[in-house]
Enzyme design. Sequence first.
Site, mmCIF file in Angstrom:
data_model
loop_
_atom_site.group_PDB
_atom_site.id
_atom_site.type_symbol
_atom_site.label_atom_id
_atom_site.label_comp_id
_atom_site.label_asym_id
_atom_site.label_seq_id
_atom_site.Cartn_x
_atom_site.Cartn_y
_atom_site.Cartn_z
ATOM 1 N N GLU A 169 0.826 -1.199 0.000
ATOM 2 C CA GLU A 169 0.000 0.000 0.000
ATOM 3 C C GLU A 169 0.864 1.255 0.000
ATOM 4 O OE1 GLU A 169 -0.537 -2.695 1.775
ATOM 5 O OE2 GLU A 169 -2.460 -3.375 0.969
ATOM 6 N N PHE A 173 -3.283 1.397 6.366
ATOM 7 C CA PHE A 173 -2.336 1.941 7.343
ATOM 8 C C PHE A 173 -0.873 1.866 6.925
ATOM 9 C CE2 PHE A 173 -6.121 0.873 10.064
ATOM 10 C CZ PHE A 173 -6.598 2.181 10.079
ATOM 11 N N PRO A 174 -0.450 0.849 6.166
ATOM 12 C CA PRO A 174 0.933 0.898 5.682
ATOM 13 C C PRO A 174 1.189 2.134 4.806
ATOM 14 C CG PRO A 174 0.032 -1.309 5.377
ATOM 15 C CD PRO A 174 -1.112 -0.427 5.805
ATOM 16 N N HIS A 207 -11.536 -6.377 8.300
ATOM 17 C CA HIS A 207 -12.220 -6.184 7.015
ATOM 18 C C HIS A 207 -13.507 -5.406 7.244
ATOM 19 C CE1 HIS A 207 -9.609 -9.690 6.144
ATOM 20 N NE2 HIS A 207 -9.619 -9.283 4.894
HETATM 21 C C1 TPP Z 1 -1.638 -5.144 4.011
HETATM 22 C C2 TPP Z 1 -2.628 -5.982 3.269
HETATM 23 N N1 TPP Z 1 -2.992 -5.643 2.022
HETATM 24 C C3 TPP Z 1 -3.893 -6.358 1.346
HETATM 25 C C4 TPP Z 1 -4.473 -7.465 1.904
HETATM 26 C C5 TPP Z 1 -5.510 -8.274 1.127
HETATM 27 N N2 TPP Z 1 -4.973 -9.587 0.809
HETATM 28 C C6 TPP Z 1 -5.267 -10.673 1.530
HETATM 29 S S1 TPP Z 1 -4.429 -12.024 1.034
HETATM 30 C C7 TPP Z 1 -3.666 -11.167 -0.215
HETATM 31 C C8 TPP Z 1 -2.683 -11.849 -1.102
HETATM 32 C C9 TPP Z 1 -1.577 -12.499 -0.339
HETATM 33 O O1 TPP Z 1 -0.749 -13.181 -1.224
HETATM 34 P P1 TPP Z 1 0.464 -14.043 -0.714
HETATM 35 O O2 TPP Z 1 1.259 -13.238 0.251
HETATM 36 O O3 TPP Z 1 1.170 -14.580 -1.876
HETATM 37 O O4 TPP Z 1 -0.200 -15.203 0.142
HETATM 38 P P2 TPP Z 1 -1.122 -16.392 -0.375
HETATM 39 O O5 TPP Z 1 -2.535 -15.974 -0.166
HETATM 40 O O6 TPP Z 1 -0.806 -16.651 -1.795
HETATM 41 O O7 TPP Z 1 -0.767 -17.531 0.509
HETATM 42 C C10 TPP Z 1 -4.090 -9.848 -0.227
HETATM 43 C C11 TPP Z 1 -3.645 -8.837 -1.194
HETATM 44 C C12 TPP Z 1 -4.082 -7.785 3.212
HETATM 45 N N3 TPP Z 1 -4.604 -8.826 3.848
HETATM 46 N N4 TPP Z 1 -3.168 -7.031 3.866
#
Ligand code: TPP
Lengths: 324, 324, 375, 375
Positions: free
Chosen positions: B60, B88-89, B129
Amino acid sequence: MTTRTLIQAVNDGLRSAMRADDSVLVFGEDVGPKGGVFLATEGLTEEFGEQRCFDTPLSEDGIIGTAVGMAMNGLRPVAEIQFQDFIFPAFDQIVSEAAKLRYRSGGQYSAPMVIRTPYGGGIRGGLYHSQSGEAYFCHTPGLKVVIPSTPADAKGLLLAAIADPDPVLFLEPKALYRTVKGDVPDDDQPVSLSSLRVVRQGSDVTVFCYGAMVPVASGAAEAAAEKGISVNVIDLRTLLPLDEEGVLAEARKTGRVVTVHEAPRFCGYGAEISALIAENAIEYMEAPVRRVAGFDTPFPNTLEHHYIPDQRRVLDAIEEVYNF
Amino acid sequence: MTTRTLIQAVNDGLRSAMRADDSVLVFGEDVGPKGGVFLATEGLTEEFGEQRCFDTPLSEDGIIGTAVGMAMNGLRPVAEIQFQDFIFPAFDQIVSEAAKLRYRSGGQYSAPMVIRTPYGGGIRGGLYHSQSGEAYFCHTPGLKVVIPSTPADAKGLLLAAIADPDPVLFLEPKALYRTVKGDVPDDDQPVSLSSLRVVRQGSDVTVFCYGAMVPVASGAAEAAAEKGISVNVIDLRTLLPLDEEGVLAEARKTGRVVTVHEAPRFCGYGAEISALIAENAIEYMEAPVRRVAGFDTPFPNTLEHHYIPDQRRVLDAIEEVYNF
Amino acid sequence: MTPISPPEPFTVTTLEGAAAGHDPGLQPDELIHAYRTLLTVRAFDEVCMKLQRSGRIGFSIPNRGIEAVSVGAASALDKSDWIFPSYRDFGMALYHGVRPLEMMHNMFGNGADAAKGRQMSVHFSFVEPLHFVSISSPIGTHLPQAVGAARAFQMRGEDRVCLASFGDGGTSSLGFHSALNFAGVWRAPVIFLCQNNGWAISCPSAKQTASESYAVKAQAYGIEGVLVEGNDLLAVREATRQAVERARSGGGATLIEARTYRMGGHSTSDDPKRYVPAAELEAWECKDPVRWFERYLAGVELWDEGLRERLEAEVMAEVDGAAKEAEQTPAPGLETIFSDVYRDLPTHLRRQGQESFEMAQRLGDPAAGDGAFPL
Amino acid sequence: MTPISPPEPFTVTTLEGAAAGHDPGLQPDELIHAYRTLLTVRAFDEVCMKLQRSGRIGFSIPNRGIEAVSVGAASALDKSDWIFPSYRDFGMALYHGVRPLEMMHNMFGNGADAAKGRQMSVHFSFVEPLHFVSISSPIGTHLPQAVGAARAFQMRGEDRVCLASFGDGGTSSLGFHSALNFAGVWRAPVIFLCQNNGWAISCPSAKQTASESYAVKAQAYGIEGVLVEGNDLLAVREATRQAVERARSGGGATLIEARTYRMGGHSTSDDPKRYVPAAELEAWECKDPVRWFERYLAGVELWDEGLRERLEAEVMAEVDGAAKEAEQTPAPGLETIFSDVYRDLPTHLRRQGQESFEMAQRLGDPAAGDGAFPL
Ligand SMILES: Cc1ncc(C[n+]2csc(CCOP(=O)(O)OP(=O)(O)O)c2C)c(N)n1
Ligand SMILES: Cc1ncc(C[n+]2csc(CCOP(=O)(O)OP(=O)(O)O)c2C)c(N)n1
Ligand SMILES: [Mg+2]
Ligand SMILES: [Mg+2]
């Protein structure tokens, strides 16, 4: 009792807590050999070694994030953020993590830690070395927010904050670091959080203030006294959780209220005091609840003395509500 | 006019702005081929290509930081933050940079950009959320903060936000994304920022609300009408800069005021409305200014329906101030 | 864009199951326990998917295709170590003895949930039988926390370690940068386990970073970096074991990239067909980690189809039973909204709690939503 | 801790000033201009130090020892490129034609200051003769902004670049991580210039990162990394020139680490004796960048002592005059507190401004502080 400046009292409090409890650690940017840019941590690395007072990389997110982990795992971190203006990279760790860990884990984990940071104007620091961000944090359940205004409170509240089981943001009014002196108990006398301090008793107008605005409000109260207005000055000291009953009692007592802070007015902490009163004590009010605050602009530099509420402005507001 | 859901209206607004102006870009996490987790950006990559609607790495800070740079240099970025809870980031980039760039550069640089993000509860999203963080941003001079509550406003305010010369945080009430439908003009009719919307005229009690609380307040007003109480419902729409005169006029009109939001009460946006009234219209008040708000706790999950103000609670407050 | 041309991830077992000469360091019963855990993860996923599809829970995060990472890594840890997991790591908790029932309570957010129904499902928190630290939704925030907790071990002279797990997307987060940097400077006993499953929701790795691999990012922080085949359970175990040994002996932190592939949607709310190329799924199908591990077990004569059927039935019965029991368990009480904000209930929360009790008594309970979650 | 054993930084000129065969790509007058700029930076530092010591300004940031980095890098840019500077980069502005007077207005925060006296001193902002983007105090925030601005150049098909400069401490910031990551994925035309001057206030590099060098961090983002001797002006120029060429031709971003040493305090408020080892200062003294460049110029017969004296006198007169003029220039008007928050003055700020005017008229001006700054 010894006479100390506010910053010396902070140093005393840290030293005392570190002596009493091995699990207390102090860290942040430049807090080690340099002793902090304001010298709040002077001599701590010397006395306690590099393991207990140390410099970190330049990352507030890392400072607070690691502090949360230490706190979870039995240490008592006291992290310094060099200026409150630089706390925002750690906003997520504070607001999403430290404040919510106990709740989201059903009490299995918690983050008893202290974040110390100087706030406020008066040193010609411009936009980024002068801000008062208390309201950002006071809207965050799970945090405690504390601001001392005297050397005795600086030590006593800091000791209480370090002993507290929950995360505490400890905002230090940098304008007062060396400009106020006062007696400080030599032994450890924690000042309990969520307790107001009556700076001055009065019956006509109540002024709620904290931090660097306390001497300003006191000065205004003195000037008002000369004009025959008796002003009740209350130092809130702990902004969250606030002693709401205490605030309401002091407001009802005079029926006329002024709040003072350096932060911008809009959605500032003064609004919460006004709202508490408007919700719970409006029938006692004999005048508008006046806010004296910074303007709704970023913090300027050359003209900061126009921006920061001073005795003139506070007195003006006192007279206004008194004469309403 | 076409009947649209709120999220469709957001999509319409984005599409329309992108058609009108090549410098408008849309980006964020999963806004490209997937079309956004709520599908607000569906079809935009298809229509405008990967250069104008694209996915970013999971940062972010990077999303908002690059948006500021684009905005400085002639583009009109419309960045999406997937949930307001994850903003927040980027707090530092928003509060320290986007909001202060024009001021600190004496007007040489500025950051005309929009940050869109869904906020609020109602989807069983728990602590992270569901949050309503508007007060954090409303205490930040230099930002504009906008929250629509109808499809027409979603499109009209979004168009105005994108055209605005200053950074705008555009908070979308996710609970209303698909639950409200309404007529939306087919052509572009920007709704001017800082204008209140009178949802319902009334003479006994004024309710100030915004976003997902607008239908709740309207429902309560309807229920109150059945009990013979005439309620004035005001949708604030732009929280910063607020039409303060408008708010005061609506408050004076009834002498009884209730504010409603989902965010925690303490230092929430409702406090500012109370404070404005306590400072400028207290002599018109015939009852306490009541705040209906989320509790001063993190946002819970299973019991979220107890946490989010509902019609019962708003009606209760209306009756209370009416009968005071 | 710089082409991504990584070195090959290291493996211990061939795709046929041979692990010539490699000593897994696990006894036969431990190997079977690992296998049973894989099956439990799969059963848990399956049951949760059904619960979600029938509207009985709001949300779940499938693990299909990546199960070996959590289980292999967990097998290299002691119960005295701490885990800072992502939402895709409940295999680690299961491996160390957390029961499906405890997890199901969380999926339903009921009154028996350790987190008191405050978190979304899949956000587990346990302190027994080991510290499986409360999962947070914001990506990456737990990483510096793991470093801080590891520093506490260091300070007290304990040889315990922290393992922090996260996804490929997580490497872009702020927490990743702070955590690896601090861990490097402090030489902290931490293992950073990056589960590279190819996707961050719909964002493919090529849009997440231009670096050659995720493992190579270790260099930026002066810590060790290792790339391992994530679907080879014993390889993940071995990489983790070495990293744990390094950490315990004062050698500092390691970043492990376990390369795997998400064989489905990001969550029950996601439709991967919008963006996942079918060819990729196909290519990874033959590397299914459960089948792979079965072939290894068969090679060492610990496995046959019968075992699978028996264990599958066993774990399915347990998970199914857990779901039924959790569904019957009442919701948390109203007081749980107000407790645990602070250790001691402050006056204003006591008052808000009371008001809310009175209101519920006076006006009845408010209406609950349907709990469907979009992400 | 991992011992820091970097590869040697690359140089163009020997310490004696020889640059066998290297074409600096600068005409004699340009070389002299670079030299004059170095001297101007030094004069500016000296004058500001005196102004601060006598309480006439609150704060300044010395550049002693590191001047060649800014000047060398700036010489490789065009006026149409954008600079996202740190507070130690005003040499870049001077090189491209910003006058000391404009800078002095900022040091005094007076009414002629481009930033209208709103920022602390040393926080310059210029749009002419090139974009020298408003300096922000928070470390690292400008880095993703540079990437965004570069993306705007890309989108419009312009071959302009952004150069973003920051310190060794800045590499730990969030902005560094986001910026390099985005720049890698976007293949953005950016040059990241890390001025490694050995210290972040009192934090030495060994406590800032455990990585072998700062340049190596480029690998984590799939961009080029270069380590250059920061006190060799022509080497910095050459490294920057190559990076600029790469960026303009679509080759993406470069991280340059210019290794130099801060020959004094962090700022006028800092006492480096508390923490800087005297031996290090001594070791770097012989690499003084101004003397080093003089030896090069002498080698190509462009320099003698007389030139130094003449130019020193010239620039000192200009800087001194600028200080005197800036000190005489009145403070900004009260209205500058309220303008530029938004493009158009909103109602509430109009009212706050009016009230504050009235109050100043009614009660007189409030007392100003002494302006001493602790950091
Ligand atoms: C700071 C933040 N930004 C956005 C999100 C929304 N979000 C939830 S899971 C995700 C993707 C995560 O991908 P990855 O780190 O590769 O983990 P995976 O789900 O593939 O195990 C996002 C963007 C979040 N939870 N936290
Ligand atoms: C986010 C943030 N944290 C802390 C500070 C305080 N601070 C100002 S300069 C500085 C050190 C910067 O060191 P480096 O990046 O190496 O730059 P240098 O001053 O050596 O050129 C610090 C910690 C800041 N300005 N911003
Ligand atoms: Mg992933
Ligand atoms: Mg430095």
